[in-house]
Motif scaffolding. Structure first.
Motif, short mmCIF file in Angstrom:
data_model
loop_
_atom_site.label_atom_id
_atom_site.label_comp_id
_atom_site.label_asym_id
_atom_site.label_seq_id
_atom_site.Cartn_x
_atom_site.Cartn_y
_atom_site.Cartn_z
N ARG A 342 0.86 -1.18 0.00
CA ARG A 342 0.00 0.00 0.00
C ARG A 342 0.90 1.23 0.00
O ARG A 342 1.46 1.61 1.04
CB ARG A 342 -0.91 0.01 1.23
N GLY A 343 1.10 1.78 -1.20
CA GLY A 343 2.05 2.87 -1.33
C GLY A 343 3.45 2.38 -1.03
O GLY A 343 3.93 1.41 -1.60
N ARG A 344 4.12 3.07 -0.09
CA ARG A 344 5.48 2.64 0.26
C ARG A 344 5.49 1.66 1.44
O ARG A 344 6.55 1.27 1.92
CB ARG A 344 6.36 3.86 0.60
N TYR A 345 4.29 1.25 1.89
CA TYR A 345 4.21 0.32 3.02
C TYR A 345 3.85 -1.09 2.54
O TYR A 345 3.08 -1.26 1.59
CB TYR A 345 3.15 0.79 4.03
N VAL A 346 4.43 -2.07 3.24
CA VAL A 346 4.10 -3.47 2.98
C VAL A 346 3.28 -3.98 4.16
O VAL A 346 3.72 -3.91 5.31
CB VAL A 346 5.37 -4.33 2.80
N LEU A 347 2.08 -4.49 3.87
CA LEU A 347 1.17 -4.97 4.91
C LEU A 347 1.15 -6.49 4.94
O LEU A 347 1.12 -7.14 3.89
CB LEU A 347 -0.24 -4.44 4.67
N HIS A 348 1.17 -7.03 6.14
CA HIS A 348 1.16 -8.48 6.33
C HIS A 348 -0.10 -8.89 7.09
O HIS A 348 -0.52 -8.20 8.02
CB HIS A 348 2.38 -8.94 7.13
N GLN A 349 -0.68 -10.03 6.68
CA GLN A 349 -1.87 -10.54 7.38
C GLN A 349 -1.84 -12.06 7.35
O GLN A 349 -1.37 -12.67 6.38
CB GLN A 349 -3.15 -10.02 6.71
N LEU A 350 -2.34 -12.67 8.41
CA LEU A 350 -2.37 -14.12 8.49
C LEU A 350 -3.36 -14.68 7.46
O LEU A 350 -4.46 -14.15 7.30
CB LEU A 350 -2.80 -14.56 9.90
N ASP A 351 -2.96 -15.73 6.76
CA ASP A 351 -3.86 -16.42 5.84
C ASP A 351 -4.74 -17.34 6.69
O ASP A 351 -4.40 -18.50 6.95
CB ASP A 351 -3.05 -17.23 4.82
N VAL A 352 -5.87 -16.79 7.13
CA VAL A 352 -6.74 -17.52 8.06
C VAL A 352 -7.25 -18.82 7.43
O VAL A 352 -7.38 -19.83 8.11
CB VAL A 352 -7.91 -16.62 8.49
N ALA A 353 -7.54 -18.80 6.15
CA ALA A 353 -8.05 -20.00 5.48
C ALA A 353 -7.01 -21.12 5.52
O ALA A 353 -7.35 -22.29 5.75
CB ALA A 353 -8.43 -19.68 4.05
N ALA A 354 -5.73 -20.77 5.30
CA ALA A 354 -4.66 -21.78 5.33
C ALA A 354 -4.52 -22.37 6.73
O ALA A 354 -4.32 -23.58 6.90
CB ALA A 354 -3.35 -21.17 4.86
N VAL A 355 -4.61 -21.51 7.75
CA VAL A 355 -4.50 -22.00 9.13
C VAL A 355 -5.71 -22.88 9.47
O VAL A 355 -5.58 -23.90 10.14
CB VAL A 355 -4.39 -20.82 10.11
N ALA A 356 -6.88 -22.48 9.00
CA ALA A 356 -8.09 -23.26 9.27
C ALA A 356 -8.00 -24.65 8.65
O ALA A 356 -8.54 -25.62 9.19
CB ALA A 356 -9.32 -22.53 8.74
N ARG A 357 -7.32 -24.75 7.49
CA ARG A 357 -7.18 -26.06 6.83
C ARG A 357 -6.13 -26.94 7.49
O ARG A 357 -6.05 -28.13 7.18
CB ARG A 357 -6.79 -25.87 5.35
N LEU A 358 -5.33 -26.36 8.36
CA LEU A 358 -4.16 -27.08 8.87
C LEU A 358 -4.55 -28.38 9.57
O LEU A 358 -3.86 -29.39 9.43
CB LEU A 358 -3.36 -26.19 9.83
N GLY A 359 -5.67 -28.35 10.31
CA GLY A 359 -6.10 -29.58 10.98
C GLY A 359 -6.40 -30.69 9.98
O GLY A 359 -5.91 -31.80 10.12
N SER A 360 -7.21 -30.38 8.96
CA SER A 360 -7.53 -31.40 7.95
C SER A 360 -6.31 -31.74 7.11
O SER A 360 -6.14 -32.89 6.70
CB SER A 360 -8.68 -30.91 7.07
N ASP A 361 -5.45 -30.75 6.83
CA ASP A 361 -4.22 -31.02 6.09
C ASP A 361 -3.31 -31.97 6.85
O ASP A 361 -2.72 -32.89 6.29
CB ASP A 361 -3.46 -29.72 5.81
N PHE A 362 -3.22 -31.74 8.17
CA PHE A 362 -2.37 -32.61 9.00
C PHE A 362 -2.93 -34.03 9.00
O PHE A 362 -2.19 -35.00 8.83
CB PHE A 362 -2.32 -32.07 10.43
#
Length: 368
Positions: A342-362
């Motif tokens: 966003r402009g000169r800033y880099v924003l980071h956010q957790l991929d909630v969907a990937a974390v939610a899948r982790l149980g079934s992925d495991f």
């Protein structure tokens, strides 16, 4: 960790996709015994179980170690026929005839796979003819309960009658529920076989393997097929071929028959195309490790709610920017972070969907 199939010198015409009624019956028995492995099939399993004759249900428990733990090679008997070129039968009766063609030694060793496996991938003494191996198999069977011990004793002392019992049991399962199930599933499996055959003919082995599963790949330089599994194994086609056997009931299990002297076989689940392919064992390990760190867990609490810059996270958590960057890098490498500018800033956010899948992925990763 993975299973490797050496395909040096393998001719394309020796790679055959084919359906197997017996393999699907084996997976049906597994699903009935372990419905928790197959949440999408619980309605089917409940319906079949409710309609089972009590005598058949009791017999199903006598030898359930052949299919409950995972999946016995006895349900892929054509792979053990001398010459390593036999194909599954078109009907369950034909598949059972192939099962009858296995020697007593082959039958007993395959049946005792989950209690006596030291020589699975290499030549070794047969439990039926080697006293020490047979005794060890009985000791291990005893530790798993009286039913398994009784069946193992019958298997070692009287293979012919035990084989006849198993064939009759499978025929009774066919009459009770499987014939109807197979009539509904066989069309989908046949369509998948045609698709794999077409890919092999027109696109090549690499694309056909990718179509089998995102966990299967061709390593052309090494002359081998690599199957990403939480385990190790090696086999080779040598002078035989490679069988691709689809299953509609098998997801998430991706089986690789790599028994010494048997024809290598991939028993893979057929499913609709996945929007997100399952992670590899390496990716799964990275994700579990990334989330296990206490500092990253606290950062994830913030990142799950909103997007932050590195500087904002540093101020919020009382850390230096380089420290935050190292933790963000670990999350990003594990595929758990979404990043946007966003402009000169880099924003980071957790991929909630990937974390939610982790149980079934495991779960899928350890059952694969």
């Amino acid at each position: 960790m993975s299973v490797h199939i050496d395909i040096t010198g393998l001719r394309r015409e020796r790679i055959i996709a084919v359906t197997s009624p017996l393999a699907e019956l084996g997976m049906a028995l597994h699903t009935l015994s372990e419905p928790g492995h197959h949440p999408g099939l619980q309605a089917w399993a409940t319906g079949v179980t409710a309609g089972l004759d009590l005598h058949l249900a009791d017999r199903m428990c006598e030898a359930d170690f052949l299919w409950r733990t995972t999946f016995s090679d006895l349900f892929l008997p054509y792979a053990g026929i001398p010459g390593r070129s036999a194909l599954p039968g078109a009907t369950l009766a034909e598949d059972l005839d192939l099962l009858d063609k296995l020697s007593d030694e082959q039958f007993v060793d395959a049946a005792l796979e989950f209690t006596c496996v030291p020589s699975y991938g290499a030549p070794g003494p047969a439990a039926l003819t080697d006293a020490d191996t047979g005794r060890r198999a009985l000791e291990l069977a005893a530790a798993r309960g009286p039913r398994q011990l009784l069946f193992s004793e019958r298997l070692l002392t009287d293979p012919p009658s035990t084989r006849a019992w198993l064939r009759q049991f499978l025929e009774d399962c066919d009459e009770a529920f499987f014939a109807d199930t197979w009539s509904r599933l066989s069309h989908q499996l046949a369509a998948d076989v045609r698709h794999k055959t077409d890919l092999l003919r027109h696109k090549g082995l690499a694309e056909a393997m990718t179509s089998v599963s995102s966990s299967v790949r061709l390593d052309e330089a090494a002359g081998r097929i690599v199957v990403d599994k939480l385990g190790e194994g090696r086999t080779a086609t040598v002078d035989g071929g490679l069988l691709l056997v689809p299953t509609s009931l098998g997801r998430p299990h991706l089986m690789v028959l790599h028994r010494y002297g048997w024809q290598p076989t991939l028993h893979y689940p057929v499913s609709s195309p996945e929007l997100v392919p399952p992670p590899s064992v390496e990716q799964l390990t990275l994700r579990m490790a990334a989330l296990s760190h206490p500092v990253r867990m606290r950062m994830c609490r913030s990142l799950a709610r909103s997007a932050f810059t590195t500087g904002e996270l540093a101020r919020t958590h009382g850390m230096s920017a380089p420290e935050v960057s190292r933790h963000l890098s670990a999350l990003k490498k594990a595929g758990l972070l979404l990043t946007r500018r966003r402009g000169r800033y880099v924003l980071h956010q957790l991929d909630v969907a990937a974390v939610a899948r982790l149980g079934s992925d495991f779960l899928e990763g350890i059952l694969r």
